[in-house]
Structure formats: C-alpha cells, structure tokens
Design a protein around this motif. Structure first.
Motif, PDB file in Angstrom:
ATOM      1  N   ALA A  91      -1.641  15.326  -8.322  1.00 37.83           N
ATOM      2  CA  ALA A  91      -1.509  16.778  -8.194  1.00 37.83           C
ATOM      3  C   ALA A  91      -0.225  17.157  -7.458  1.00 37.83           C
ATOM      4  N   SER A  92       0.138  16.359  -6.432  1.00 37.10           N
ATOM      5  CA  SER A  92       1.336  16.660  -5.628  1.00 37.10           C
ATOM      6  C   SER A  92       2.093  15.363  -5.335  1.00 37.10           C
ATOM      7  N   PRO A  93       2.746  14.765  -6.331  1.00 38.87           N
ATOM      8  CA  PRO A  93       3.399  13.465  -6.130  1.00 38.87           C
ATOM      9  C   PRO A  93       4.518  13.489  -5.103  1.00 38.87           C
ATOM     10  N   GLU A  94       5.112  14.674  -4.888  1.00 35.08           N
ATOM     11  CA  GLU A  94       6.207  14.773  -3.924  1.00 35.08           C
ATOM     12  C   GLU A  94       5.740  14.560  -2.485  1.00 35.08           C
ATOM     13  N   LEU A  95       4.431  14.617  -2.260  1.00 30.53           N
ATOM     14  CA  LEU A  95       3.891  14.473  -0.902  1.00 30.53           C
ATOM     15  C   LEU A  95       3.459  13.040  -0.588  1.00 30.53           C
ATOM     16  N   PHE A  96       3.702  12.102  -1.524  1.00 25.77           N
ATOM     17  CA  PHE A  96       3.225  10.738  -1.342  1.00 25.77           C
ATOM     18  C   PHE A  96       4.311   9.720  -1.669  1.00 25.77           C
ATOM     19  N   VAL A  97       4.077   8.488  -1.216  1.00 28.57           N
ATOM     20  CA  VAL A  97       4.945   7.356  -1.539  1.00 28.57           C
ATOM     21  C   VAL A  97       4.057   6.166  -1.867  1.00 28.57           C
ATOM     22  N   LEU A  98       4.399   5.444  -2.919  1.00 28.17           N
ATOM     23  CA  LEU A  98       3.703   4.208  -3.278  1.00 28.17           C
ATOM     24  C   LEU A  98       4.445   3.039  -2.640  1.00 28.17           C
ATOM     25  N   LYS A  99       3.711   2.228  -1.842  1.00 26.85           N
ATOM     26  CA  LYS A  99       4.344   1.131  -1.111  1.00 26.85           C
ATOM     27  C   LYS A  99       3.696  -0.199  -1.497  1.00 26.85           C
ATOM     28  N   PRO A 100       4.481  -1.162  -1.974  1.00 25.64           N
ATOM     29  CA  PRO A 100       3.932  -2.474  -2.319  1.00 25.64           C
ATOM     30  C   PRO A 100       3.852  -3.370  -1.090  1.00 25.64           C
ATOM     31  N   GLN A 101       3.225  -4.532  -1.241  1.00 20.12           N
ATOM     32  CA  GLN A 101       3.112  -5.487  -0.135  1.00 20.12           C
ATOM     33  C   GLN A 101       4.416  -6.279  -0.017  1.00 20.12           C
ATOM     34  N   ARG A 102       5.484  -5.577   0.261  1.00 19.95           N
ATOM     35  CA  ARG A 102       6.813  -6.185   0.305  1.00 19.95           C
ATOM     36  C   ARG A 102       7.527  -5.775   1.583  1.00 19.95           C
ATOM     37  N   GLU A 103       8.535  -6.570   1.957  1.00 17.22           N
ATOM     38  CA  GLU A 103       9.385  -6.256   3.101  1.00 17.22           C
ATOM     39  C   GLU A 103      10.836  -6.272   2.644  1.00 17.22           C
ATOM     40  N   GLY A 104      11.705  -5.708   3.478  1.00 16.90           N
ATOM     41  CA  GLY A 104      13.127  -5.759   3.189  1.00 16.90           C
ATOM     42  C   GLY A 104      13.703  -4.483   2.609  1.00 16.90           C
ATOM     43  N   GLY A 105      12.848  -3.513   2.295  1.00 17.43           N
ATOM     44  CA  GLY A 105      13.332  -2.220   1.824  1.00 17.43           C
ATOM     45  C   GLY A 105      13.619  -2.186   0.331  1.00 17.43           C
ATOM     46  N   GLY A 106      13.711  -0.970  -0.200  1.00 18.16           N
ATOM     47  CA  GLY A 106      14.091  -0.770  -1.587  1.00 18.16           C
ATOM     48  C   GLY A 106      12.984  -0.964  -2.605  1.00 18.16           C
ATOM     49  N   ASN A 107      11.732  -1.029  -2.172  1.00 15.48           N
ATOM     50  CA  ASN A 107      10.638  -1.313  -3.098  1.00 15.48           C
ATOM     51  C   ASN A 107       9.681  -0.140  -3.302  1.00 15.48           C
ATOM     52  N   ASN A 108       9.864   0.943  -2.559  1.00 11.04           N
ATOM     53  CA  ASN A 108       8.920   2.058  -2.622  1.00 11.04           C
ATOM     54  C   ASN A 108       9.161   2.950  -3.837  1.00 11.04           C
ATOM     55  N   ILE A 109       8.149   3.723  -4.193  1.00 15.84           N
ATOM     56  CA  ILE A 109       8.213   4.628  -5.348  1.00 15.84           C
ATOM     57  C   ILE A 109       7.978   6.052  -4.855  1.00 15.84           C
ATOM     58  N   TYR A 110       8.857   6.994  -5.271  1.00 10.58           N
ATOM     59  CA  TYR A 110       8.815   8.364  -4.770  1.00 10.58           C
ATOM     60  C   TYR A 110       8.789   9.375  -5.908  1.00 10.58           C
ATOM     61  N   GLY A 111       8.449  10.621  -5.545  1.00  8.16           N
ATOM     62  CA  GLY A 111       8.611  11.759  -6.436  1.00  8.16           C
ATOM     63  C   GLY A 111       7.804  11.665  -7.720  1.00  8.16           C
TER      64      GLY A 111
END
Length: 328
Positions: free
Chosen positions: A275-295
């Motif tokens: 309903a409001s994807p701009e208010l959330f972030v999908l985060k995988p079980q990863r480290e080091g940055g650059g893996n998240n999903i936005y918008g």
C-alpha cells in the motif's frame, strides 16, 4: 562448527548503527542494525570525534559545548581488549594456572603480565584479498605492537585454508606460528567464500583453540532476522529487567516484519508495504551495504519474488533523516 569448537572463550568488537529519522515534528534516534563481525571505522571515528572537538573550539559561534560532546576512546579500549584476550588465551591454553583479577583492572598490571608471559603467539587478521579498508585495520595493528608488543599477521580465508594445518593439537597456525586470536575483518559476505579453500579456512579457525572475534554464533547474532526477532514484544524483556532501560531501547527500534512462511506478521507487513512501499525497505541477510530494496521496487519484489526467496528478507520501516542546509 559449534560441535567441533575447542575454545569456550570468544571476543566481540561490536557496532550498533543509528540514524536520525524525522517523520513528525521531532527527530528521533533509530537503530539501523547491529554489526557483530568486521565492525569497521572504530579508529577512524575516533579521529572524526577529535575533528569535531577541534571545530567546536575553532568556531565558538557554533555554540557547541565540549562537555556536551561524547568522548571516543576506541584507541584505548579495543587494543586493551585484545591484550586481555591474549593473556586469557595463554592462561587457558598454555600456562594453565589461576589468573589474578587485578590484571584486568589495571593497565600497568596488564602490561606487566604480558611482559612476564613473553608470549610468542599472534593476532591473526582475517582479511579480504584486495582489502580497501586497510587504514582502519592498520591502526589496531600498530597499537597492539607499540603499546603491548603483540605481533599480528594478515591472511585471507583462502590462504589459511591452503596452509598445511595440523589439527591434532587444535592449535591454529599462521606462518608456522601459534595464533591466539582470530580477528575477522572478512567472512561476512558470500563473496568471501568463492571456493573450498575459503570454507576450509573458516572451518580451521572455528575448530581451533584460538579465541575468535567473533565466533560463528556471535557472527550469526548480527543477522537481520535476529534483529527482527528482538524487536518483537516481550523478547528484550527476557534479557533486560530494568523497565526504563527497556523503554529507551525500544524507542530506537524500527517497525519490522518477518517474511518467512512461519512469521505470524508476514501478511500484515506485506499488505502495508504494498500500500505504501515508500515507507519500507526490504533487507536481506547480508552485510557490506548495497543490498537493500527501496521505493517502487519494494512492491514489485513482494509481488514477484517466490515465497522461498522472500523469506531471505525482512521488511523494515524506512528512516527519513532531516535535511540540513549548509547555507549559500
């Protein structure tokens, strides 16, 4: 790994990351994640803190009081922790006698104990092949040597795995010298395990009697899934019994949803994010940055990913830092 471990002691250099987020009138401090392995920038942050204090002195018009600025004593605390761990290793594995508690309470006694032991053991820095963050690591290496006379060696997981290790005595060796502490600055991303030599290197470390920083159990505590679980009602309260402390800790937590098939809040989180994807972030079980999903990609991922693929992520409230202007 846990079944074959020979060392009950473990060590942690942890970093809890926060952002200032403002969704209403007042900005609040929110926790991004906890880093339990390869926590970097400790020594560089100490330099940044000193720079901030210098700016406060140089520009009084900023009206920043030095007493309001927190001290950063990373340069003192972390090398000292490594020295204490090495002393513990010697007593547990080689000397096998009772250690006086005063050694840990007094820096002079700690140095005296190290001088008395005359230990020949090493601190092993487990590093990536083409390490970019070498400056931060070298600070610790130099402090250990100059302040405590503790030597260190740098090796990749592959190099450790390719060495001819004698497992009969559970001693980890690097360049044929005994390792007291295995300090991971690598091993937190799948890219660190491109071949069997890397996996063997990790296995040799975990099954040795060296003190791991961190061990595999502590490493896994830093996953997003554990963070999401800790945010559930009643979980923090199992470990902290001070109501005010719990309140302050929980005030930094983000709203989080598990996306596994057994997570009871899964459908609620998916519906809210679609309903409001701009208010959330999908985060995988990863480290080091650059893996998240936005918008908009959040909605697309929730719609298109398979159930198994989606279970590798958590859904977290997105933070919105306040915008600051530096002026024209």
């Amino acid at each position: 790994f846990l079944e074959s471990r020979k060392q009950a002691l473990s060590m942690g250099v942890l970093r809890s990351d926060y952002m200032v987020s403002q969704s209403g009138r007042r900005p609040t401090l929110r926790q991004v994640e906890i880093n339990t392995i390869a926590s970097s920038f400790g020594f560089l942050s100490e330099r940044v803190c000193r720079a901030h204090r210098m700016l406060a002195l140089k520009f009084p018009q900023l009206r920043i009081q030095l007493e309001d600025m927190p001290q950063n004593r990373f340069m003192e605390a972390i090398p000292s922790a490594f020295a204490r761990a090495l002393v513990l290793y010697e007593y547990k594995c080689n000397i096998r006698t009772q250690l006086s508690k005063e050694v840990f309470d007094d820096e002079r006694q700690l140095k005296a104990e190290l001088a008395r032991q005359k230990s020949s053991t090493l601190v092993l820095f487990v590093v990536q092949p083409d390490e970019r963050n070498i400056a931060d690591q070298r600070f610790l290496e130099f402090e250990l040597l100059s302040r405590y006379g503790i030597r260190s060696v740098r090796k990749t997981l592959a190099a450790i795995g390719e060495e001819n290790q004698d497992r009969s005595d559970s001693i980890l060796r690097a360049n044929e010298e005994e390792v007291a502490i295995s300090y991971f600055r690598a091993g937190y991303t799948p890219d660190d395990y491109p071949n069997e030599s890397c996996w063997l290197g990790r296995e040799l470390i975990e099954s040795s009697r060296s003190i791991k920083c961190p061990d595999i159990a502590t490493h896994l505590l830093g996953t997003k899934k554990v963070q999401q679980y800790l945010a559930k009602d009643g979980v923090v309260e199992k470990y902290i019994f001070d109501d005010e402390a719990v309140r302050r800790i929980r005030a930094t937590f983000a709203t989080q949803y598990g996306l596994g098939v057994h997570d009871d809040d899964r459908e609620l989180g998916i519906a809210a994010a679609k309903a409001s994807p701009e208010l959330f972030v999908l985060k995988p079980q990863r480290e080091g940055g650059g893996n998240n999903i936005y918008g908009a990609d959040v909605r697309a991922s929730l719609t298109e990913m398979s159930t198994d693929a989606l279970s590798a992520y958590i859904l977290q409230e997105r933070f919105f830092p306040p915008v600051s202007s530096t002026g024209a």
